[in-house]
Design an enzyme around this catalytic site. Structure first.
Site, PDB file in Angstrom:
ATOM      1  N   LYS A 101       0.392  15.880 -10.561  1.00 25.08           N
ATOM      2  CA  LYS A 101       0.144  15.412  -9.197  1.00 25.08           C
ATOM      3  C   LYS A 101       1.316  14.572  -8.701  1.00 25.08           C
ATOM      4  CE  LYS A 101      -3.003  12.583  -6.517  1.00 25.08           C
ATOM      5  NZ  LYS A 101      -4.249  11.821  -6.448  1.00 25.08           N
ATOM      6  N   GLU A 135       5.267  12.301 -19.903  1.00 25.91           N
ATOM      7  CA  GLU A 135       4.961  13.382 -20.859  1.00 25.91           C
ATOM      8  C   GLU A 135       5.277  14.745 -20.239  1.00 25.91           C
ATOM      9  OE1 GLU A 135       2.917  10.884 -20.064  1.00 25.91           O
ATOM     10  OE2 GLU A 135       1.714  10.238 -21.782  1.00 25.91           O
ATOM     11  N   GLY A 146      -6.641  13.177  -9.893  1.00 28.90           N
ATOM     12  CA  GLY A 146      -6.189  14.016 -11.004  1.00 28.90           C
ATOM     13  C   GLY A 146      -7.345  14.638 -11.780  1.00 28.90           C
ATOM     14  N   ARG A 147      -8.347  13.839 -12.122  1.00 25.69           N
ATOM     15  CA  ARG A 147      -9.446  14.351 -12.963  1.00 25.69           C
ATOM     16  C   ARG A 147     -10.432  15.205 -12.166  1.00 25.69           C
ATOM     17  NH1 ARG A 147      -9.126   9.012 -12.492  1.00 25.69           N
ATOM     18  NH2 ARG A 147     -10.782   7.796 -11.491  1.00 25.69           N
ATOM     19  N   GLU A 156     -12.447   7.410 -17.326  1.00 31.88           N
ATOM     20  CA  GLU A 156     -11.389   6.989 -16.407  1.00 31.88           C
ATOM     21  C   GLU A 156     -11.994   6.595 -15.056  1.00 31.88           C
ATOM     22  OE1 GLU A 156      -7.070   8.504 -16.676  1.00 31.88           O
ATOM     23  OE2 GLU A 156      -7.870   9.587 -14.964  1.00 31.88           O
ATOM     24  N   HIS A 216     -22.833  19.580 -38.776  1.00 31.24           N
ATOM     25  CA  HIS A 216     -22.346  19.438 -40.147  1.00 31.24           C
ATOM     26  C   HIS A 216     -21.299  18.337 -40.237  1.00 31.24           C
ATOM     27  CE1 HIS A 216     -24.572  23.026 -41.308  1.00 31.24           C
ATOM     28  NE2 HIS A 216     -24.318  23.401 -40.072  1.00 31.24           N
ATOM     29  N   LYS A 225       1.646   2.331 -19.681  1.00 32.92           N
ATOM     30  CA  LYS A 225       2.794   3.117 -19.194  1.00 32.92           C
ATOM     31  C   LYS A 225       4.007   2.207 -18.985  1.00 32.92           C
ATOM     32  CE  LYS A 225       0.262   6.640 -16.564  1.00 32.92           C
ATOM     33  NZ  LYS A 225      -0.020   7.186 -15.236  1.00 32.92           N
TER      34      LYS A 225
HETATM   35  O1  F6P Z   1      -2.457   8.288 -16.681  1.00 36.81           O
HETATM   36  C1  F6P Z   1      -3.611   8.766 -16.106  1.00 36.81           C
HETATM   37  C2  F6P Z   1      -3.325   9.843 -15.099  1.00 36.81           C
HETATM   38  O2  F6P Z   1      -2.810   9.294 -13.941  1.00 36.81           O
HETATM   39  C3  F6P Z   1      -4.575  10.664 -14.821  1.00 36.81           C
HETATM   40  O3  F6P Z   1      -5.394  10.086 -13.881  1.00 36.81           O
HETATM   41  C4  F6P Z   1      -3.990  11.952 -14.424  1.00 36.81           C
HETATM   42  O4  F6P Z   1      -4.932  12.983 -14.496  1.00 36.81           O
HETATM   43  C5  F6P Z   1      -2.866  12.091 -15.412  1.00 36.81           C
HETATM   44  O5  F6P Z   1      -2.381  10.787 -15.592  1.00 36.81           O
HETATM   45  C6  F6P Z   1      -1.754  13.011 -15.036  1.00 36.81           C
HETATM   46  O6  F6P Z   1      -1.125  12.616 -13.867  1.00 36.81           O
HETATM   47  P1  F6P Z   1      -0.156  13.599 -13.094  1.00 36.81           P
HETATM   48  O7  F6P Z   1      -0.938  14.791 -12.688  1.00 36.81           O
HETATM   49  O8  F6P Z   1       0.367  12.822 -11.939  1.00 36.81           O
HETATM   50  O9  F6P Z   1       0.955  13.998 -14.040  1.00 36.81           O
END
Ligand code: F6P
Length: 538
Positions: A201, A207, A259-260, A345, A376, A505
């Site tokens: 987003k 990452e 995002g979620r 979250e 199990h 972060k």
């Molecule tokens: O660190 C949490 C977060 O902001 C989530 O809310 C989100 O889904 C995820 O990181 C990824 O964010 P982005 O889509 O901006 O890479």
């Protein structure tokens, strides 16, 4: 005392009473299974195996009303800026709106853009599926979605869930910055026939940016113009273009999609490529159907409201700290992780809307695994551990493997057996009888019997449906989204921000250079310093 304050107090009294009784007694009057279940469009939600009686249900519903669930719901669907700490509307429902004419935000109908983007996604995914869109080596065979959190969990969960409906290229998901994830995923793929989707987003998440750069280097070894085989899904479309992805392959979305909550729009592109635009449309239609159920059904028949209130009852009133999600459906293996983000979250917060500390705990710990595997592993604790874990079972009447119908019958039998065992338990008398039948006597009998007692009286709900199709999946995901919303409103929380992820972060940004050999910042604590020294030395 406020109106809701009084209701909370009354619920505590009802909770105390519930702790004194066994839920089995509740089945003695009337047709509890019918009275404590609700259905909607192919779904049956059974909550009769909880310690909720009619008075408690009424009280919980009153709490939802007084907390303003209907008012907030209207505010959300109509595009008000209910995410107040970020000044944003919350309109993921607009991404799946099928029957609404307009959704206005700041004087603009957002559905126009939604439809336009969806049409571009459909065109692109159809081209990828048909082979009209080619990589340097021909038709696309593999799609790698690079994203994390909501930009990974939604599509990864959904693609796996609807595997029987998937007839497009294979989809893979890379999220972790751990190089092992991308190395293992790319190993064995042909860069010349691979499409990389960078889903972020913000297009700043470290990452995803690190993995995207690594994927581009990997592709550049075999493909002259790697950017041609990259797609971006983002709200920061200019950043995606700066990365080298041409605008026709950038699918944007607005800041009112959290995002979620984003799998319904561009972030769902891998799902659309897997099952086709029509299958994706069914997923959206399932979500839209749940939206209209949530908006119109009476609270006592309203699945998201009931599920939310049961969550509040179990966590805030009864004090059960965790909640297990147990899909008896192997293809929902990623659903517990998906719901972990959705719930924790959204509602894992310490202050209410106005910034005042919450008066109670919020956000249960959500965890789980598909059945029967969990049986199990951790069901021992669920059945006999001291802490009570409310369980949310899910099960379909039918599987997708007609030749293996006997597997499915066993799966369903196990699901039903577990919720029954949790409720009925096994008494000490019965355990003693069993040990006597085995020829034990005296102290040995007593000791062995104690180990075989199941306290029972442990709450669970079961969501049953016919078959896990894209439409059912859409209903289930939207059901849980609205459940989290209901819980958030009842607790007075903003469920749509996530400030709790920021500090880690920030600190990672300062420790990154340290791991590259730089100096530790002044005032670094002793533990972090010692760990850094060990890790640099080793
Ligand atoms: O660190 C949490 C977060 O902001 C989530 O809310 C989100 O889904 C995820 O990181 C990824 O964010 P982005 O889509 O901006 O890479």
């Amino acid at each position: 005392m406020t109106d809701t304050g009084r209701i909370w107090d009354e619920l505590q009294v009802l909770g105390g009473r519930a702790k004194e009784r066994n839920m089995k007694q509740l089945f003695e009057d009337g047709d509890r299974a019918a009275e404590f279940s609700a259905g909607f469009d192919g779904l049956l939600f059974d909550y009769s195996k909880t310690n909720i009686d009619a008075e408690t249900r009424d009280k919980l519903i009153l709490l939802a009303r007084r907390a303003g669930v209907d008012v907030r719901r209207h505010a959300m669907f109509s595009g008000e800026r209910i995410n107040m700490t970020e000044g944003r509307a919350v309109l993921h429902t607009a991404l799946r709106a099928t029957d609404r004419a307009r959704v206005m935000v700041a004087g603009k109908d957002v559905l126009v853009g939604v439809r336009e983007t969806r049409a571009r996604m459909a065109e692109f995914s159809t081209a990828v599926r048909s082979g009209d869109f080619k990589g340097a080596g021909g038709a696309i065979t593999d799609v790698v979605n690079i994203g994390i959190g909501g930009s990974d969990l939604g599509p990864a969960m959904a693609v796996q869930a609807v595997t029987p409906y998937a007839d497009g290229p294979r989809c893979h998901f890379v999220s972790n910055v751990d190089g092992a994830h991308i190395a293992d995923t790319l190993a064995g793929l042909n860069p010349a026939t691979t499409l990389v989707i960078v889903a972020s987003k913000t297009f700043t998440t470290i990452e995803s940016m690190t993995n995207a750069a690594t994927a581009r280097d990997w592709m550049a070894q075999a493909v002259a113009e790697p950017g041609q085989q990259f797609v971006a899904l983002s709200s920061a479309t200019e950043k995606a273009e700066e990365f080298g992805i041409a605008s026709e392959r950038v699918f944007g979305f607005e800041d009112w999609v959290g995002g979620r909550y984003s799998v319904w729009g561009p972030i769902g592109l891998s799902l659309m490529i897997a099952v086709g635009a029509e299958g994706f449309g069914e997923f959206l239609a399932g979500g839209a159907a749940m939206d209209s159920h949530f908006q119109t059904a009476d609270f006592d028949q309203n699945l998201p409201v009931l599920l939310g209130l049961i969550g509040v009852w179990n966590h805030q009133v009864m004090g059960y700290a965790t909640r297990a999600v147990l899909p008896y459906e192997q293809r929902l293996a990623r659903l517990p992780a998906y719901l972990q983000q959705l719930e924790m979250e959204s509602n894992g917060k310490r202050v209410s809307m106005n910034g005042a500390p919450l008066k109670m705990e919020a956000g249960p710990i959500v965890w789980g695994e598909p059945g029967t595997n969990g049986q199990h592993a951790f069901y021992q604790l669920i059945h006999q551990g001291v802490q009570v874990v409310p369980c949310e079972f899910m099960v379909a009447a039918e599987g997708h493997e007609p030749d293996l119908a006997h597997h499915h019958r066993l799966l369903v039998a196990n699901c039903l057996a577990q919720s029954k065992a949790l409720m009925v338990g096994r008494s000490l008398d019965r355990a003693r009888e069993m040990m006597a039948e085995r020829g034990l006597t005296g102290d040995a009998l007593e000791m062995q019997a104690q180990h075989r007692v199941f306290p029972g009286n442990r709450p669970s709900t079961t969501l049953a449906f016919d078959k896990l199709s894209p439409r059912r999946l859409g209903q289930i995901v939207a059901l849980y989204e609205h459940r989290v919303f209901v819980e958030g409103v009842v607790l007075g929380i903003n469920s749509f921000d996530q400030w709790g992820v920021e500090l880690g972060k920030e600190l990672a940004n300062t420790l990154g250079p340290v791991m590259d050999g730089g100096d530790l910042p002044e005032g670094t604590d002793g533990s972090t310093r010692a760990l850094v020294e060990f890790l640099r030395r080793s």
